[in-house]
Design a protein around this motif. Structure first.
Motif, PDB file in Angstrom:
ATOM      1  N   ASN A  18       0.824  -0.931   0.049  1.00  0.00           N
ATOM      2  CA  ASN A  18      -0.037   0.156  -0.066  1.00  0.00           C
ATOM      3  C   ASN A  18       0.875   1.390  -0.125  1.00  0.00           C
ATOM      4  O   ASN A  18       0.438   2.470  -0.753  1.00  0.00           O
ATOM      5  CB  ASN A  18      -1.002   0.123   1.233  1.00  0.00           C
ATOM      6  N   ALA A  19       1.886   1.071   0.772  1.00  0.00           N
ATOM      7  CA  ALA A  19       2.573   2.559   0.661  1.00  0.00           C
ATOM      8  C   ALA A  19       3.508   2.571  -0.439  1.00  0.00           C
ATOM      9  O   ALA A  19       3.636   3.794  -0.772  1.00  0.00           O
ATOM     10  CB  ALA A  19       3.814   2.382   2.173  1.00  0.00           C
ATOM     11  N   ARG A  20       3.964   1.387  -1.058  1.00  0.00           N
ATOM     12  CA  ARG A  20       4.585   1.671  -2.355  1.00  0.00           C
ATOM     13  C   ARG A  20       3.690   2.022  -3.475  1.00  0.00           C
ATOM     14  O   ARG A  20       3.896   2.755  -4.370  1.00  0.00           O
ATOM     15  CB  ARG A  20       5.503   0.229  -2.810  1.00  0.00           C
ATOM     16  N   CYS A  21       2.465   1.699  -3.527  1.00  0.00           N
ATOM     17  CA  CYS A  21       1.388   1.891  -4.516  1.00  0.00           C
ATOM     18  C   CYS A  21       1.247   3.629  -4.296  1.00  0.00           C
ATOM     19  O   CYS A  21       0.988   4.198  -5.483  1.00  0.00           O
ATOM     20  CB  CYS A  21      -0.079   1.440  -4.168  1.00  0.00           C
ATOM     21  N   GLU A  22       1.183   4.258  -3.360  1.00  0.00           N
ATOM     22  CA  GLU A  22       1.174   5.560  -2.799  1.00  0.00           C
ATOM     23  C   GLU A  22       2.191   6.230  -3.992  1.00  0.00           C
ATOM     24  O   GLU A  22       1.895   7.669  -3.797  1.00  0.00           O
ATOM     25  CB  GLU A  22       0.762   5.978  -1.516  1.00  0.00           C
ATOM     26  N   ARG A  23       3.254   5.757  -4.229  1.00  0.00           N
ATOM     27  CA  ARG A  23       4.425   6.671  -4.699  1.00  0.00           C
ATOM     28  C   ARG A  23       4.167   6.498  -5.903  1.00  0.00           C
ATOM     29  O   ARG A  23       4.853   7.632  -6.905  1.00  0.00           O
ATOM     30  CB  ARG A  23       5.958   5.605  -4.422  1.00  0.00           C
ATOM     31  N   PHE A  24       3.195   5.974  -6.735  1.00  0.00           N
ATOM     32  CA  PHE A  24       2.962   6.105  -8.189  1.00  0.00           C
ATOM     33  C   PHE A  24       1.638   7.028  -8.337  1.00  0.00           C
ATOM     34  O   PHE A  24       0.849   7.226  -7.651  1.00  0.00           O
ATOM     35  CB  PHE A  24       2.363   4.587  -8.476  1.00  0.00           C
ATOM     36  N   TYR A  41       6.049   5.678 -11.636  1.00  0.00           N
ATOM     37  CA  TYR A  41       6.809   6.219 -10.357  1.00  0.00           C
ATOM     38  C   TYR A  41       7.863   7.058 -11.294  1.00  0.00           C
ATOM     39  O   TYR A  41       8.677   6.365 -11.683  1.00  0.00           O
ATOM     40  CB  TYR A  41       7.146   4.989  -9.588  1.00  0.00           C
ATOM     41  N   LYS A  42       7.744   7.833 -10.938  1.00  0.00           N
ATOM     42  CA  LYS A  42       9.161   8.982 -11.293  1.00  0.00           C
ATOM     43  C   LYS A  42       9.885   9.615 -10.212  1.00  0.00           C
ATOM     44  O   LYS A  42       9.661  10.140  -9.380  1.00  0.00           O
ATOM     45  CB  LYS A  42       8.428  10.176 -12.160  1.00  0.00           C
ATOM     46  N   ASN A  43      11.196   9.007 -10.528  1.00  0.00           N
ATOM     47  CA  ASN A  43      12.136   9.384  -9.315  1.00  0.00           C
ATOM     48  C   ASN A  43      12.165  10.678  -9.140  1.00  0.00           C
ATOM     49  O   ASN A  43      12.397  11.506 -10.085  1.00  0.00           O
ATOM     50  CB  ASN A  43      13.577   8.597  -9.748  1.00  0.00           C
ATOM     51  N   PRO A  44      12.049  11.199  -7.758  1.00  0.00           N
ATOM     52  CA  PRO A  44      12.128  12.469  -7.516  1.00  0.00           C
ATOM     53  C   PRO A  44      13.352  13.337  -7.540  1.00  0.00           C
ATOM     54  O   PRO A  44      13.514  14.567  -7.516  1.00  0.00           O
ATOM     55  CB  PRO A  44      11.513  12.515  -5.969  1.00  0.00           C
ATOM     56  N   SER A  45      14.148  12.602  -7.831  1.00  0.00           N
ATOM     57  CA  SER A  45      15.870  13.247  -7.968  1.00  0.00           C
ATOM     58  C   SER A  45      15.919  14.331  -8.886  1.00  0.00           C
ATOM     59  O   SER A  45      16.661  15.466  -8.656  1.00  0.00           O
ATOM     60  CB  SER A  45      16.809  11.999  -7.860  1.00  0.00           C
ATOM     61  N   GLY A  46      14.969  14.352  -9.941  1.00  0.00           N
ATOM     62  CA  GLY A  46      15.203  14.999 -11.153  1.00  0.00           C
ATOM     63  C   GLY A  46      16.365  14.903 -12.083  1.00  0.00           C
ATOM     64  O   GLY A  46      16.495  15.445 -13.014  1.00  0.00           O
ATOM     65  N   CYS A  90      15.431   4.582 -10.377  1.00  0.00           N
ATOM     66  CA  CYS A  90      14.850   4.387 -11.666  1.00  0.00           C
ATOM     67  C   CYS A  90      13.434   5.046 -11.695  1.00  0.00           C
ATOM     68  O   CYS A  90      12.964   5.221 -10.833  1.00  0.00           O
ATOM     69  CB  CYS A  90      14.867   3.102 -11.993  1.00  0.00           C
ATOM     70  N   HIS A  91      12.855   5.076 -13.074  1.00  0.00           N
ATOM     71  CA  HIS A  91      11.634   5.222 -13.078  1.00  0.00           C
ATOM     72  C   HIS A  91      10.746   3.942 -13.449  1.00  0.00           C
ATOM     73  O   HIS A  91      11.266   2.943 -13.907  1.00  0.00           O
ATOM     74  CB  HIS A  91      11.290   6.270 -14.327  1.00  0.00           C
ATOM     75  N   ILE A  92       9.484   4.007 -13.164  1.00  0.00           N
ATOM     76  CA  ILE A  92       8.472   2.579 -13.489  1.00  0.00           C
ATOM     77  C   ILE A  92       7.456   3.013 -13.929  1.00  0.00           C
ATOM     78  O   ILE A  92       6.758   3.927 -13.765  1.00  0.00           O
ATOM     79  CB  ILE A  92       8.421   2.083 -11.936  1.00  0.00           C
ATOM     80  N   LEU A  93       7.038   2.145 -15.130  1.00  0.00           N
ATOM     81  CA  LEU A  93       5.822   2.221 -15.740  1.00  0.00           C
ATOM     82  C   LEU A  93       5.023   1.234 -15.636  1.00  0.00           C
ATOM     83  O   LEU A  93       5.299   0.199 -15.814  1.00  0.00           O
ATOM     84  CB  LEU A  93       6.262   2.568 -17.217  1.00  0.00           C
ATOM     85  N   ALA A  94       3.816   1.422 -15.085  1.00  0.00           N
ATOM     86  CA  ALA A  94       2.806   0.182 -15.085  1.00  0.00           C
ATOM     87  C   ALA A  94       1.487   0.588 -15.785  1.00  0.00           C
ATOM     88  O   ALA A  94       0.625   0.872 -15.162  1.00  0.00           O
ATOM     89  CB  ALA A  94       2.661   0.088 -13.662  1.00  0.00           C
ATOM     90  N   ASP A 121      10.778   9.348 -23.163  1.00  0.00           N
ATOM     91  CA  ASP A 121      11.083  10.869 -23.318  1.00  0.00           C
ATOM     92  C   ASP A 121      10.718  11.707 -22.402  1.00  0.00           C
ATOM     93  O   ASP A 121      11.306  12.748 -22.214  1.00  0.00           O
ATOM     94  CB  ASP A 121      10.532  11.097 -24.895  1.00  0.00           C
ATOM     95  N   LEU A 122       9.549  11.549 -22.017  1.00  0.00           N
ATOM     96  CA  LEU A 122       8.934  12.421 -20.845  1.00  0.00           C
ATOM     97  C   LEU A 122       9.921  12.544 -19.710  1.00  0.00           C
ATOM     98  O   LEU A 122       9.989  13.513 -19.225  1.00  0.00           O
ATOM     99  CB  LEU A 122       7.584  12.058 -20.478  1.00  0.00           C
ATOM    100  N   PHE A 123      10.300  11.505 -19.077  1.00  0.00           N
ATOM    101  CA  PHE A 123      11.113  11.419 -17.987  1.00  0.00           C
ATOM    102  C   PHE A 123      12.735  11.531 -18.345  1.00  0.00           C
ATOM    103  O   PHE A 123      13.558  11.502 -17.389  1.00  0.00           O
ATOM    104  CB  PHE A 123      11.134  10.007 -17.446  1.00  0.00           C
ATOM    105  N   GLN A 124      12.994  11.749 -19.771  1.00  0.00           N
ATOM    106  CA  GLN A 124      14.339  11.939 -20.077  1.00  0.00           C
ATOM    107  C   GLN A 124      15.104  10.698 -19.363  1.00  0.00           C
ATOM    108  O   GLN A 124      16.227  11.037 -18.955  1.00  0.00           O
ATOM    109  CB  GLN A 124      15.172  13.203 -19.596  1.00  0.00           C
TER     110      GLN A 124
END
Length: 259
Positions: A18-24, A41-46, A90-94, A121-124
């Motif tokens: 549940n906690a991990r889902c909230e990051r998406f 999930y887009k890694n917040p580091s930029g 990393c970034h994650i796509l589901a 492309d969007l996340f570079q």
């Protein structure tokens, strides 16, 4: 409760999921008349140039709720774990396909590829480090993607299968297969998928074929008959649980990049 969760030994999400889902974050992608829900999930580091991981769910979480693909099982969120992200940002796509569709149907396969490249492309993201993993219908979809689009640096198809054609195209991508010998939902041997009405081959046959063809980087975690229920108290189809806890396989995935 769905028909799937009523199956004895079927995997259910842990409280940590549940906690991990909230990051998406929720999103959607539309093209050529197809619309697909997406959780990402887009890694917040930029940081630019991070890997992108594509996760393909199984038939038990298809639909239009844009939630079930990561909420029903832990496996779709494993790479969003804070400890993993601290070591391997990393970034994650589901994405989620609707009922009546399937990852391996040609329009959906093409659409999934386009969706992946759009978010890369969007996340570079680093396009030399695109990874894909998934289970059951997702495992079947992975093989369709790999045959048509050699853009993934490595793949982990879990309890998957594929049509017995264009097998040479799979030699391009490092793979780590997962399957239980007594899985009867997706057999590790040869079987027929009703809506395709043509033979499919499971991980046993795929692995043997790849070895004969000289695949240079293929691994196979083959779970012996009875072990899923007797040792793990899980249905034999639920090998995604073991993959999610397999540090070696996950580290292996992230070691790869396209040359």
């Amino acid at each position: 409760m769905s028909k799937w969760t009523e199956i004895p030994g079927w995997d259910l999400p842990s409280p940590e999921n549940n906690a991990r889902c909230e990051r998406f974050q929720p999103d959607h992608f539309s093209n050529n008349g197809i619309k697909m829900g997406v959780r990402y999930y887009k890694n917040p580091s930029g940081k630019k140039g991070l890997p992108l991981v594509l996760f393909l769910h199984g038939a038990d979480t298809c639909g239009t709720d844009n939630v079930g693909q990561i909420a029903l099982h832990d496996v779709g969120t494993i790479f969003a774990d804070p400890d993993w992200q601290s070591e391997h940002p990393c970034h994650i796509l589901a994405p989620q396909y609707a009922k009546g569709e399937h990852w391996a149907l040609p329009p959906v396969t093409e659409y999934t590829y386009e969706l992946t490249m759009h978010y890369a492309d969007l996340f570079q993201a680093d396009k030399s480090r695109l990874y894909v993993y998934g289970y059951s219908a997702g495992g079947i979809g992975i093989f369709s993607l790999l045959k048509q689009y050699p853009v993934f640096a490595a793949a982990i198809p879990i309890c998957g299968a594929t049509e017995d054609s264009a097998m040479d195209d799979l030699l391009r991508t490092p793979m780590w297969l997962y399957h239980a010998e007594d899985d009867r939902m997706v057999s590790p041997d040869t079987f027929e998928i009703v809506y395709y009405k043509m033979p499919h081959i499971g991980s046993n046959v795929i692995y043997d074929r790849m070895c004969r063809l000289g695949h240079s980087d293929i691994h196979y975690t083959r779970i012996p008959k009875g072990e899923m229920m007797e040792k793990y108290h899980l249905h034999p189809h639920c090998t995604w649980v073991l993959m999610g806890e397999d540090r070696e396989a996950k580290e292996w995935l992230f070691q790869h990049s396209l040359s």
